[in-house]
Design a protein around this motif. Structure first.
Motif, PDB file in Angstrom:
ATOM      1  N   ARG A   1       1.137  -1.445  -0.415  1.00 22.43           N
ATOM      2  CA  ARG A   1      -0.027  -0.349  -0.051  1.00 22.43           C
ATOM      3  C   ARG A   1       1.114   1.526   0.070  1.00 22.43           C
ATOM      4  O   ARG A   1       2.207   1.393   0.342  1.00 22.43           O
ATOM      5  CB  ARG A   1      -0.817  -0.158   1.390  1.00 22.43           C
ATOM      6  N   THR A   2       0.254   2.021  -0.163  1.00 19.36           N
ATOM      7  CA  THR A   2       0.809   3.905  -0.663  1.00 19.36           C
ATOM      8  C   THR A   2       1.242   4.359   0.760  1.00 19.36           C
ATOM      9  O   THR A   2       0.114   4.305   1.393  1.00 19.36           O
ATOM     10  CB  THR A   2       0.208   4.708  -1.648  1.00 19.36           C
ATOM     11  N   SER A   3       2.503   4.390   1.647  1.00 16.27           N
ATOM     12  CA  SER A   3       2.539   4.951   2.358  1.00 16.27           C
ATOM     13  C   SER A   3       2.942   6.607   2.238  1.00 16.27           C
ATOM     14  O   SER A   3       3.738   6.462   1.675  1.00 16.27           O
ATOM     15  CB  SER A   3       3.222   4.040   3.391  1.00 16.27           C
ATOM     16  N   LYS A   4       2.245   6.920   3.348  1.00 19.10           N
ATOM     17  CA  LYS A   4       3.097   8.181   3.744  1.00 19.10           C
ATOM     18  C   LYS A   4       3.958   8.412   4.802  1.00 19.10           C
ATOM     19  O   LYS A   4       4.110   7.959   5.939  1.00 19.10           O
ATOM     20  CB  LYS A   4       2.027   9.315   3.841  1.00 19.10           C
ATOM     21  N   LEU A   5       5.512   9.354   4.139  1.00 16.61           N
ATOM     22  CA  LEU A   5       6.360   9.145   4.772  1.00 16.61           C
ATOM     23  C   LEU A   5       6.586  10.933   5.520  1.00 16.61           C
ATOM     24  O   LEU A   5       6.682  11.689   4.648  1.00 16.61           O
ATOM     25  CB  LEU A   5       7.030   8.833   5.057  1.00 16.61           C
ATOM     26  N   VAL A   6       7.009  11.258   6.194  1.00 13.40           N
ATOM     27  CA  VAL A   6       7.439  12.572   6.394  1.00 13.40           C
ATOM     28  C   VAL A   6       8.949  12.924   7.614  1.00 13.40           C
ATOM     29  O   VAL A   6       8.414  12.159   8.494  1.00 13.40           O
ATOM     30  CB  VAL A   6       6.990  13.567   7.339  1.00 13.40           C
ATOM     31  N   LEU A   7       9.526  13.653   6.332  1.00 12.85           N
ATOM     32  CA  LEU A   7      11.099  14.018   7.114  1.00 12.85           C
ATOM     33  C   LEU A   7      11.589  15.201   7.455  1.00 12.85           C
ATOM     34  O   LEU A   7      11.277  15.944   6.745  1.00 12.85           O
ATOM     35  CB  LEU A   7      11.975  12.816   6.597  1.00 12.85           C
ATOM     36  N   SER A   8      11.427  15.135   9.251  1.00 12.24           N
ATOM     37  CA  SER A   8      11.803  16.950   8.711  1.00 12.24           C
ATOM     38  C   SER A   8      13.178  17.432   9.806  1.00 12.24           C
ATOM     39  O   SER A   8      13.425  16.479  10.134  1.00 12.24           O
ATOM     40  CB  SER A   8      10.763  17.172  10.618  1.00 12.24           C
ATOM     41  N   VAL A   9      13.703  18.151   8.797  1.00 11.49           N
ATOM     42  CA  VAL A   9      15.273  18.467   9.063  1.00 11.49           C
ATOM     43  C   VAL A   9      15.281  19.689  10.659  1.00 11.49           C
ATOM     44  O   VAL A   9      14.745  21.088   9.803  1.00 11.49           O
ATOM     45  CB  VAL A   9      15.611  18.606   8.117  1.00 11.49           C
ATOM     46  N   SER A  10      15.625  19.409  11.053  1.00 14.54           N
ATOM     47  CA  SER A  10      16.373  20.415  12.080  1.00 14.54           C
ATOM     48  C   SER A  10      17.867  20.236  12.740  1.00 14.54           C
ATOM     49  O   SER A  10      18.577  19.572  11.940  1.00 14.54           O
ATOM     50  CB  SER A  10      15.863  20.710  13.512  1.00 14.54           C
ATOM     51  N   LYS A  11      18.153  21.248  12.948  1.00 14.53           N
ATOM     52  CA  LYS A  11      19.557  21.733  13.558  1.00 14.53           C
ATOM     53  C   LYS A  11      19.707  21.908  14.424  1.00 14.53           C
ATOM     54  O   LYS A  11      18.976  23.849  14.109  1.00 14.53           O
ATOM     55  CB  LYS A  11      20.097  22.956  12.102  1.00 14.53           C
ATOM     56  N   ASP A  12      21.171  22.035  15.453  1.00 11.31           N
ATOM     57  CA  ASP A  12      20.425  22.842  17.019  1.00 11.31           C
ATOM     58  C   ASP A  12      18.698  23.306  17.345  1.00 11.31           C
ATOM     59  O   ASP A  12      18.863  24.039  18.106  1.00 11.31           O
ATOM     60  CB  ASP A  12      21.707  24.288  16.718  1.00 11.31           C
ATOM     61  N   GLY A  13      18.275  22.260  17.218  1.00  9.07           N
ATOM     62  CA  GLY A  13      16.824  22.763  17.892  1.00  9.07           C
ATOM     63  C   GLY A  13      16.581  23.171  17.234  1.00  9.07           C
ATOM     64  O   GLY A  13      14.699  23.364  17.309  1.00  9.07           O
ATOM     65  N   GLU A  14      16.442  23.707  15.815  1.00 14.40           N
ATOM     66  CA  GLU A  14      15.588  24.535  15.103  1.00 14.40           C
ATOM     67  C   GLU A  14      14.610  24.391  13.255  1.00 14.40           C
ATOM     68  O   GLU A  14      16.251  23.408  13.132  1.00 14.40           O
ATOM     69  CB  GLU A  14      16.344  26.467  14.457  1.00 14.40           C
ATOM     70  N   PRO A  15      14.042  24.290  13.254  1.00 19.71           N
ATOM     71  CA  PRO A  15      13.995  23.917  11.624  1.00 19.71           C
ATOM     72  C   PRO A  15      14.077  24.335  10.797  1.00 19.71           C
ATOM     73  O   PRO A  15      14.186  25.418  11.717  1.00 19.71           O
ATOM     74  CB  PRO A  15      11.627  24.518  11.928  1.00 19.71           C
ATOM     75  N   VAL A  16      14.650  23.815  10.296  1.00 18.64           N
ATOM     76  CA  VAL A  16      15.381  24.337   8.544  1.00 18.64           C
ATOM     77  C   VAL A  16      14.301  24.470   7.601  1.00 18.64           C
ATOM     78  O   VAL A  16      13.962  23.896   7.049  1.00 18.64           O
ATOM     79  CB  VAL A  16      16.374  22.874   8.346  1.00 18.64           C
TER      80      VAL A  16
END
Ligand SMILES: [Cu+2]
Length: 317
Positions: free
Chosen positions: A205-220
């Motif tokens: 099945r199609t699955s959604k994946l969300v990858l969230s990038v941050s650096k030093d606790g701050e979202p990039v």
């Protein structure tokens, strides 16, 4: 809101490439349909080549498992390395006429992508060899540790029916102790960056994946496009290194895709089991790879993508 509905809605427009062979029922004869000799001669052949799109006879073979497909063959000039040594690796992709292919349709800005992983899914590399003439590709490669490696080429030869991922085993001699597959983790750290994975893989099945990038606790929020996307995700199946190249939802410059921190992918894996995911992303002029282990078919391993935090909404529609 409703994840299931959303997945359904997106499933149609997907550009998920499992070896590019999705929906083309060929090669993969059902394992049960044996009888190699005698009996019903002459079948098999007729099943090949036709490749009815959408045909549901047999399971499509995932990419990367074959050194040769549709008449195209990956031909490495060497199959052995010394671990830790910078080596000039050369290879060709030979066509149905046996000669090196020189015409390729670019995929994400490159005519050929070379992906390397050790058989235990460690040591991932994503390289772009240069064509040095006559269809010969060359790239300087270091295989850091002894062991067996899988080399994958992602190509679309001009004249080929589909995108191909051809794979070959390459050997680096010496102490080849394997690295155990890391446990599933939601967060991967690389080079001062933290990448958080939300979503799970469901087989078939199609699955959604969300990858969230941050650096030093701050979202990039200023990710840089790399090969025409904010992220490239390769998934390799544990056990046989079946190869899945997934592309993000949305492109840089399309007016709606943000340059982070979230990169959304839609992926379909063919079976339950463990997969290693490799996310290539670019920031500050440098490409980095974040790696995750994900078990498909056991949703408990990784939490679903964040929706409403409250649990109180039990609306029926
Ligand atoms: Cu590439």
């Amino acid at each position: 809101m409703n994840t299931a509905t959303k997945l359904g809605a997106y499933a149609l427009g997907l550009a998920v490439v499992f070896g590019g062979a999705a929906g083309i029922g060929k090669v993969a004869g059902p394992v049960g349909a044996t009888a190699d000799t005698g009996g019903h001669g002459g079948h098999g052949g007729g099943e090949h080549g036709g490749g009815k799109p959408g045909g549901d006879t047999g399971t499509p073979v995932p990419g990367g498992l074959q050194i040769s497909q549709d008449g195209y063959t990956l031909v490495p000039r060497r199959t052995t390395f010394r671990p830790g040594e910078l080596t000039d690796f050369r290879f060709t992709v030979n066509g149905p006429d046996g000669k090196p292919v020189t015409g390729f349709t670019p995929l994400h800005g490159k005519r050929l992508h070379l992906i390397i992983a050790r058989r235990d899914l460690s040591g991932f590399q994503h390289l772009h060899p240069a064509e040095v003439g006559g269809g010969v590709w060359a790239v300087a490669v270091v295989l850091p540790k002894a062991g067996t490696y899988r080399f994958f080429t992602d190509v679309q030869p001009e004249g080929a029916k589909q995108q191909l991922t051809l794979g070959a085993d390459i050997f680096a001699g010496g102490d080849d102790r394997f690295t155990p597959l890391p446990k599933p983790e939601q967060v991967a750290k690389v080079d001062g960056y933290e990448v958080r994975l939300a979503g799970s893989l469901a087989p078939g099945r199609t699955s959604k994946l969300v990858l969230s990038v941050s650096k030093d606790g701050e979202p990039v929020t200023d990710l840089q496009p790399y090969l025409e996307a904010y992220g490239h995700l390769v998934a390799l199946r544990n056990g046989d290194l079946a190869y899945l190249h997934v592309h993000p939802d949305g492109e840089p410059g399309d007016g709606k895709t943000k340059a982070g921190p979230d990169i959304t992918f839609y992926a379909e894996v063919p079976s339950a089991g463990a997969y290693r995911l490799y996310l290539d992303f670019q920031h500050g002029g440098k490409v980095r790879t974040a790696e995750f282990t994900v078990h498909a078919g056991s949703a408990a391993q990784v939490p679903a993508p964040a929706k409403e935090p409250e649990e109180g909404h039990n609306h029926t529609h």
